[in-house]
Design a protein around this motif. Structure first.
Motif, short mmCIF file in Angstrom:
data_model
loop_
_atom_site.label_atom_id
_atom_site.label_comp_id
_atom_site.label_asym_id
_atom_site.label_seq_id
_atom_site.Cartn_x
_atom_site.Cartn_y
_atom_site.Cartn_z
N TYR A 103 13.60 11.91 -30.86
CA TYR A 103 13.99 11.85 -32.26
C TYR A 103 15.39 11.28 -32.28
CZ TYR A 103 9.98 14.68 -33.60
OH TYR A 103 8.72 15.14 -33.81
N VAL A 139 12.83 14.53 -26.64
CA VAL A 139 12.21 15.83 -26.87
C VAL A 139 11.10 16.07 -25.85
CG1 VAL A 139 10.84 17.16 -28.51
CG2 VAL A 139 12.81 15.87 -29.31
N PRO A 151 10.44 28.09 -24.47
CA PRO A 151 11.41 28.60 -25.45
C PRO A 151 11.44 27.75 -26.71
CG PRO A 151 12.51 27.53 -23.59
CD PRO A 151 11.05 27.57 -23.26
N SER A 152 12.05 28.27 -27.74
CA SER A 152 12.15 27.57 -29.01
C SER A 152 12.82 26.21 -28.81
CB SER A 152 12.96 28.42 -29.99
OG SER A 152 13.00 27.78 -31.23
N GLY A 153 12.24 25.19 -29.40
CA GLY A 153 12.85 23.87 -29.36
C GLY A 153 12.51 23.04 -28.14
N CYS A 154 11.60 23.54 -27.28
CA CYS A 154 11.31 22.83 -26.02
C CYS A 154 10.32 21.69 -26.22
CB CYS A 154 10.79 23.80 -24.97
SG CYS A 154 9.13 24.40 -25.33
N GLY A 155 9.71 21.60 -27.41
CA GLY A 155 8.82 20.47 -27.66
C GLY A 155 7.35 20.82 -27.76
N LYS A 156 7.03 22.10 -27.86
CA LYS A 156 5.62 22.53 -27.89
C LYS A 156 4.89 21.98 -29.12
CE LYS A 156 6.77 26.88 -28.11
NZ LYS A 156 8.24 26.81 -28.10
N SER A 157 5.49 22.22 -30.30
CA SER A 157 4.83 21.77 -31.53
C SER A 157 4.72 20.25 -31.55
CB SER A 157 5.62 22.23 -32.76
OG SER A 157 5.60 23.63 -32.84
N THR A 158 5.76 19.60 -31.06
CA THR A 158 5.73 18.14 -31.04
C THR A 158 4.55 17.65 -30.20
OG1 THR A 158 8.14 18.14 -31.22
CG2 THR A 158 7.10 16.09 -30.49
N GLU A 176 1.30 28.65 -32.86
CA GLU A 176 1.82 29.98 -33.15
C GLU A 176 1.09 30.63 -34.33
OE1 GLU A 176 5.40 31.04 -32.02
OE2 GLU A 176 6.10 29.15 -31.22
N HIS A 216 5.60 30.97 -28.13
CA HIS A 216 6.80 31.18 -27.30
C HIS A 216 6.78 32.58 -26.71
CE1 HIS A 216 8.13 32.63 -31.27
NE2 HIS A 216 8.71 33.56 -30.54
N1 LIG Z 1 11.18 15.40 -37.35
C1 LIG Z 1 12.15 15.70 -36.48
N2 LIG Z 1 13.33 15.05 -36.50
C2 LIG Z 1 14.31 15.32 -35.61
N3 LIG Z 1 14.22 16.26 -34.66
C3 LIG Z 1 13.07 16.96 -34.58
C4 LIG Z 1 11.98 16.72 -35.49
N4 LIG Z 1 10.99 17.57 -35.17
C5 LIG Z 1 11.42 18.30 -34.12
N5 LIG Z 1 12.68 17.93 -33.76
C6 LIG Z 1 13.45 18.47 -32.64
O1 LIG Z 1 12.67 18.35 -31.46
C7 LIG Z 1 12.80 19.48 -30.64
C8 LIG Z 1 11.43 20.05 -30.34
O2 LIG Z 1 10.86 20.55 -31.52
P1 LIG Z 1 9.49 21.34 -31.54
O3 LIG Z 1 9.19 21.67 -32.93
O4 LIG Z 1 8.47 20.58 -30.78
O5 LIG Z 1 9.89 22.64 -30.71
P2 LIG Z 1 9.02 23.94 -30.40
O6 LIG Z 1 8.92 24.03 -28.92
O7 LIG Z 1 7.76 23.91 -31.16
O8 LIG Z 1 9.96 25.11 -30.92
P3 LIG Z 1 9.58 26.48 -31.70
O9 LIG Z 1 9.14 27.44 -30.65
O10 LIG Z 1 10.89 26.88 -32.30
O11 LIG Z 1 8.53 26.17 -32.72
C9 LIG Z 1 13.72 20.44 -31.37
O12 LIG Z 1 15.00 20.32 -30.81
C10 LIG Z 1 13.70 19.96 -32.79
O13 LIG Z 1 14.92 20.22 -33.43
#
Ligand SMILES: Nc1ncnc2c1ncn2[C@@H]1O[C@H](COP(=O)(O)OP(=O)(O)OP(=O)(O)O)[C@@H](O)[C@H]1O
Ligand SMILES: [Mg+2]
Length: 371
Positions: free
Chosen positions: A13, A18, A37-44, A177, A210
């Motif tokens: 991003y 990510v 952990p939160s923010g590691c990129g799982k949802s992405t 989640e 997570h």
């Molecule tokens: N549309 C976006 N624009 C910019 N940064 C993004 C966007 N979507 C996600 N990110 C960033 O990418 C990283 C991974 O996000 P993601 O949602 O995949 O994390 P996650 O592992 O699902 O976290 P969580 O457990 O908190 O849901 C995070 O640092 C987030 O801030």
């Protein structure tokens, strides 16, 4: 067949990477959890599989077919989100029926009033009713079909969201989640329901969480993602017993694995000092991999600082001698009572002592060294 294959998935991003080249094969019918952990990129990663997000590099295939560029609805996957994403003004029935109506009825047939007069609609509605009722029965919400989401409990809403995904008969379920809005007790119950659903449907589930205990209890295999990298994937017990990376060892298991700097025990000549690999920097062991003994000079030990009594186990926190480090040891409730401040010795099971190098990579496997 709906195995999923990810090859070198990268995503950034702006300037921020990510996902840093994730490759993973998920078997047809497997239940795989993605934990990190939160923010590691799982949802992405999940959104990339679903087609809700495009990767910058790498390929996704579902059922042996590359789906890059295919729209979400053409991927034969259904996604269930943390927020149930139900329509508040529609009844439970209509919420579950929605994907079927969208797919099977023409625009005109879907119009209120007029739609009902158009040919074909009645027959289609009949089959939709049967399918919705089947899904609702399976999820135990059949008695709630006339209600609106606002009149349901959190667990019931989550089941409705599952029902809406189910009626599409996807070959892949992606869940992000889905239980995090529920209270602890309901979460545990829904875990069992989702794994039962998986067994019944026999299709591929990819489940993001997570919560390591959720990941461990539900999955055939767990994939640990930290900082945009897939560090290890394997059956739950393998990740627990045989983590290849210190971050994985620390992610999996509760209470957390004990980690002691090698230097801390250098003078204690502890546990098999001869078998430690030269590059070993961290020693790690699970709370059940050590026992408390009477304190002995020259062997590891410390002072009891806390006792966590869970009924089935007591976790004893021990502050190690001359150091700020604390370890947690599991003891059985029928062992002699300990009191705070008491001095204890520590005997670690050498076969279950894990060694990690400076970078946190596993090294010096004791069994191999001993053999
Ligand atoms: N549309 C976006 N624009 C910019 N940064 C993004 C966007 N979507 C996600 N990110 C960033 O990418 C990283 C991974 O996000 P993601 O949602 O995949 O994390 P996650 O592992 O699902 O976290 P969580 O457990 O908190 O849901 C995070 O640092 C987030 O801030
Ligand atoms: Mg997320």
């Amino acid at each position: 067949m709906a195995e999923i294959e990810l090859r070198g998935i990268e995503k950034r991003y702006g300037e921020v990477p990510v996902l840093k080249g994730v490759s993973l094969k998920i078997q047809d019918g497997e239940f795989l959890t993605l934990v990190g952990p939160s923010g590691c990129g799982k949802s992405t990663l999940l959104r990339i599989i679903a087609g809700l997000e495009d990767q910058d590099a790498g390929e996704v295939s579902v059922g042996g077919r590359t789906v890059d560029g295919a729209r979400p609805k053409d991927r034969d996957v259904a996604m269930v989100f943390q927020s149930y994403a139900l329509y508040p003004h529609l009844t439970v029935f209509d919420n579950i029926a929605l994907p079927l109506r969208t797919r099977r009825l023409s625009f005109a047939q879907r119009l209120p009033l007029i739609g009902g007069l158009l040919p074909g609609r009645t027959g289609i509605e009949k089959t939709i009713r049967v399918e919705v009722e089947q899904a609702a029965a399976m999820l135990d919400v059949a008695h709630l079909l006339h209600r609106k989401p606002g009149q349901l409990s959190g667990g019931q809403r989550q089941r409705v969201a599952l029902g809406r995904a189910m009626v599409r008969h996807p070959t892949v379920f992606l869940m992000d989640e889905p239980l995090s809005n529920l209270d602890a007790k309901l979460r545990v119950q829904m875990r069992a329901e989702i794994t039962a659903l998986h067994r019944r449907l026999g299709v591929t589930f990819v489940y993001v969480t997570h919560d390591q205990s959720e990941a461990m209890t539900m999955a055939d295999r767990v994939a640990v993602v930290i900082g945009g990298e897939l560090l290890q994937v394997g059956p739950p017990d393998e990740l627990y017993r045989d983590p290849r990376d210190l971050k994985v060892a620390e992610m999996i298991g509760s209470p957390k694995i004990n980690v002691v700097a090698r230097g801390h025990w250098a003078d204690d000549r502890p546990i098999l000092s001869a078998a430690l690999a030269p590059q070993t920097k961290h020693l790690a062991f699970r709370p059940e991999a050590a026992v408390l003994t009477t304190p002995t000079a020259g062997l590891p030990g410390g002072t009891v600082t806390d006792l966590e009594n869970l009924g089935s186990d007591i976790f004893v926190h021990v502050a190690l001698r001359d150091g700020s480090e604390t370890v947690v040891i599991r003891t059985a409730p029928d062992e002699p009572r300990l009191s705070l401040g008491r001095a204890v010795g520590l005997k670690v099971d050498a076969a279950r002592l894990l060694q990690f190098d400076e970078a946190g990579r596993r090294c010096g496997d004791i069994e191999q060294v001993a053999a």
